[in-house]
Design a protein around this motif. Structure first.
Motif, PDB file in Angstrom:
ATOM      1  N   LEU A  42      -5.262  59.972 -57.450  1.00 36.27           N
ATOM      2  CA  LEU A  42      -5.837  58.711 -57.914  1.00 36.27           C
ATOM      3  C   LEU A  42      -6.132  58.752 -59.407  1.00 36.27           C
ATOM      4  O   LEU A  42      -6.018  57.744 -60.096  1.00 36.27           O
ATOM      5  CB  LEU A  42      -7.114  58.391 -57.146  1.00 36.27           C
ATOM      6  CG  LEU A  42      -6.927  58.148 -55.648  1.00 36.27           C
ATOM      7  CD1 LEU A  42      -8.288  58.034 -54.962  1.00 36.27           C
ATOM      8  CD2 LEU A  42      -6.090  56.913 -55.396  1.00 36.27           C
ATOM      9  N   LYS A  43      -6.518  59.928 -59.909  1.00 38.25           N
ATOM     10  CA  LYS A  43      -6.829  60.058 -61.336  1.00 38.25           C
ATOM     11  C   LYS A  43      -6.874  61.538 -61.701  1.00 38.25           C
ATOM     12  O   LYS A  43      -7.654  62.293 -61.132  1.00 38.25           O
ATOM     13  CB  LYS A  43      -8.177  59.410 -61.648  1.00 38.25           C
ATOM     14  CG  LYS A  43      -8.706  59.642 -63.050  1.00 38.25           C
ATOM     15  CD  LYS A  43      -7.942  58.905 -64.103  1.00 38.25           C
ATOM     16  CE  LYS A  43      -8.546  59.127 -65.496  1.00 38.25           C
ATOM     17  NZ  LYS A  43      -7.703  58.601 -66.551  1.00 38.25           N
ATOM     18  N   PHE A  44      -6.008  61.954 -62.644  1.00 39.61           N
ATOM     19  CA  PHE A  44      -6.083  63.304 -63.194  1.00 39.61           C
ATOM     20  C   PHE A  44      -7.128  63.286 -64.298  1.00 39.61           C
ATOM     21  O   PHE A  44      -7.080  62.440 -65.198  1.00 39.61           O
ATOM     22  CB  PHE A  44      -4.729  63.763 -63.731  1.00 39.61           C
ATOM     23  CG  PHE A  44      -4.784  65.141 -64.307  1.00 39.61           C
ATOM     24  CD1 PHE A  44      -4.873  66.246 -63.475  1.00 39.61           C
ATOM     25  CD2 PHE A  44      -4.774  65.332 -65.671  1.00 39.61           C
ATOM     26  CE1 PHE A  44      -4.946  67.530 -63.996  1.00 39.61           C
ATOM     27  CE2 PHE A  44      -4.844  66.611 -66.211  1.00 39.61           C
ATOM     28  CZ  PHE A  44      -4.929  67.714 -65.370  1.00 39.61           C
ATOM     29  N   LEU A  45      -8.076  64.209 -64.224  1.00 38.83           N
ATOM     30  CA  LEU A  45      -9.195  64.223 -65.166  1.00 38.83           C
ATOM     31  C   LEU A  45      -9.016  65.204 -66.309  1.00 38.83           C
ATOM     32  O   LEU A  45      -9.616  65.038 -67.367  1.00 38.83           O
ATOM     33  CB  LEU A  45     -10.491  64.574 -64.426  1.00 38.83           C
ATOM     34  CG  LEU A  45     -10.867  63.639 -63.278  1.00 38.83           C
ATOM     35  CD1 LEU A  45     -11.987  64.250 -62.450  1.00 38.83           C
ATOM     36  CD2 LEU A  45     -11.243  62.276 -63.800  1.00 38.83           C
ATOM     37  N   GLU A 114      -8.317  52.048 -59.882  1.00 39.48           N
ATOM     38  CA  GLU A 114      -8.879  51.231 -60.958  1.00 39.48           C
ATOM     39  C   GLU A 114     -10.379  51.451 -61.117  1.00 39.48           C
ATOM     40  O   GLU A 114     -10.889  51.532 -62.242  1.00 39.48           O
ATOM     41  CB  GLU A 114      -8.556  49.760 -60.718  1.00 39.48           C
ATOM     42  CG  GLU A 114      -7.083  49.452 -60.924  1.00 39.48           C
ATOM     43  CD  GLU A 114      -6.676  48.047 -60.515  1.00 39.48           C
ATOM     44  OE1 GLU A 114      -7.515  47.310 -59.927  1.00 39.48           O
ATOM     45  OE2 GLU A 114      -5.522  47.678 -60.779  1.00 39.48           O
ATOM     46  N   ALA A 115     -11.088  51.565 -60.004  1.00 35.63           N
ATOM     47  CA  ALA A 115     -12.531  51.810 -60.074  1.00 35.63           C
ATOM     48  C   ALA A 115     -12.817  53.200 -60.647  1.00 35.63           C
ATOM     49  O   ALA A 115     -13.720  53.363 -61.483  1.00 35.63           O
ATOM     50  CB  ALA A 115     -13.158  51.647 -58.690  1.00 35.63           C
ATOM     51  N   ILE A 116     -12.049  54.189 -60.223  1.00 32.19           N
ATOM     52  CA  ILE A 116     -12.234  55.548 -60.746  1.00 32.19           C
ATOM     53  C   ILE A 116     -11.866  55.595 -62.223  1.00 32.19           C
ATOM     54  O   ILE A 116     -12.556  56.238 -63.024  1.00 32.19           O
ATOM     55  CB  ILE A 116     -11.411  56.562 -59.922  1.00 32.19           C
ATOM     56  CG1 ILE A 116     -12.021  56.701 -58.520  1.00 32.19           C
ATOM     57  CG2 ILE A 116     -11.343  57.916 -60.618  1.00 32.19           C
ATOM     58  CD1 ILE A 116     -11.164  57.476 -57.533  1.00 32.19           C
ATOM     59  N   THR A 121     -13.339  56.887 -67.492  1.00 31.11           N
ATOM     60  CA  THR A 121     -13.122  56.667 -68.935  1.00 31.11           C
ATOM     61  C   THR A 121     -14.462  56.407 -69.625  1.00 31.11           C
ATOM     62  O   THR A 121     -14.626  56.759 -70.794  1.00 31.11           O
ATOM     63  CB  THR A 121     -12.128  55.514 -69.205  1.00 31.11           C
ATOM     64  OG1 THR A 121     -12.562  54.335 -68.539  1.00 31.11           O
ATOM     65  CG2 THR A 121     -10.722  55.887 -68.768  1.00 31.11           C
ATOM     66  N   ALA A 122     -15.431  55.848 -68.898  1.00 33.37           N
ATOM     67  CA  ALA A 122     -16.777  55.675 -69.465  1.00 33.37           C
ATOM     68  C   ALA A 122     -17.429  57.026 -69.766  1.00 33.37           C
ATOM     69  O   ALA A 122     -18.302  57.113 -70.633  1.00 33.37           O
ATOM     70  CB  ALA A 122     -17.652  54.855 -68.518  1.00 33.37           C
TER      71      ALA A 122
END
Length: 191
Positions: A42-45, A114-116, A121-122
């Motif tokens: 969902l998202k690579f950090l 999108e929520a993640i 990013t915040a």
């Protein structure tokens, strides 16, 4: 630690994922992922600070809190996903990643992404540079020797690979080794 948010595939889909990978056997330059570690990223950090001492990386506690808030904001209940079809990144002319797509369930996965994305990013995590495409990575292409076979399979086969129930989002640590990445669940967030 290197980390990412994902929805894991159940163990019973390891064999169908391996069967899907078999369609690409003989394509030189492909490095297959371990079917038992299959997931939808969902998202690579990137780097997350486990000890909260590195000012350049978000802290683990902050990342977990951001994931929990994102899952709540996405307001997605457990949902059914269908894995079907093949694709590549970035294009058939230059293949870097070979994947199986998510048909049913893609809207819910996109809402979670999108929520993640908003919450991480915040925290200072770099935003994605490309549109989100829900997928399960099957292989990575080290060089173009097998590109013709990959292109042929992607354009001419549209298999139904399997179905699963997405019930939680996981924060996963990724340790790179000579034998491939080793994944460990750091936190689970129920839908």
């Amino acid at each position: 630690m290197r980390a990412f948010f994902a929805v894991d595939l159940p163990d019973d889909l390891a064999n169908p994922i391996a069967d899907a990978q078999a369609a690409f056997e003989g394509a030189e330059g492909l490095r297959f992922v371990d079917p038992e570690q299959a997931h939808v990223t969902l998202k690579f950090l990137g780097e997350v600070d486990e000890s909260d001492t590195d000012d350049s990386a978000p802290s683990l506690d902050d990342v977990i809190a951001a994931g929990e808030l994102a899952v709540a904001d996405a307001d997605v209940d457990p949902f059914e996903c269908a894995i079907a079809g093949f694709g590549v990144f970035p294009s058939l002319d230059y293949v870097s990643v070979v994947w199986a797509g998510i048909d049913e369930g893609s809207a819910e996965l996109t809402a979670l992404h999108e929520a993640i994305e908003t919450e991480t990013t915040a925290l200072g995590v770099d935003p994605e540079e490309h549109a989100f495409t829900p997928h399960v990575t099957l292989a990575r292409m080290n060089d173009a020797r097998g590109k013709g076979l990959v292109r042929d399979v992607v354009q001419n086969r549209d298999p139904e690979i399997g179905r699963f129930e997405a019930e939680e989002v996981r924060l996963v640590s990724s340790t790179l080794t000579d034998d491939g990445p080793v994944y460990e669940t750091v936190a689970s967030i129920e839908l």
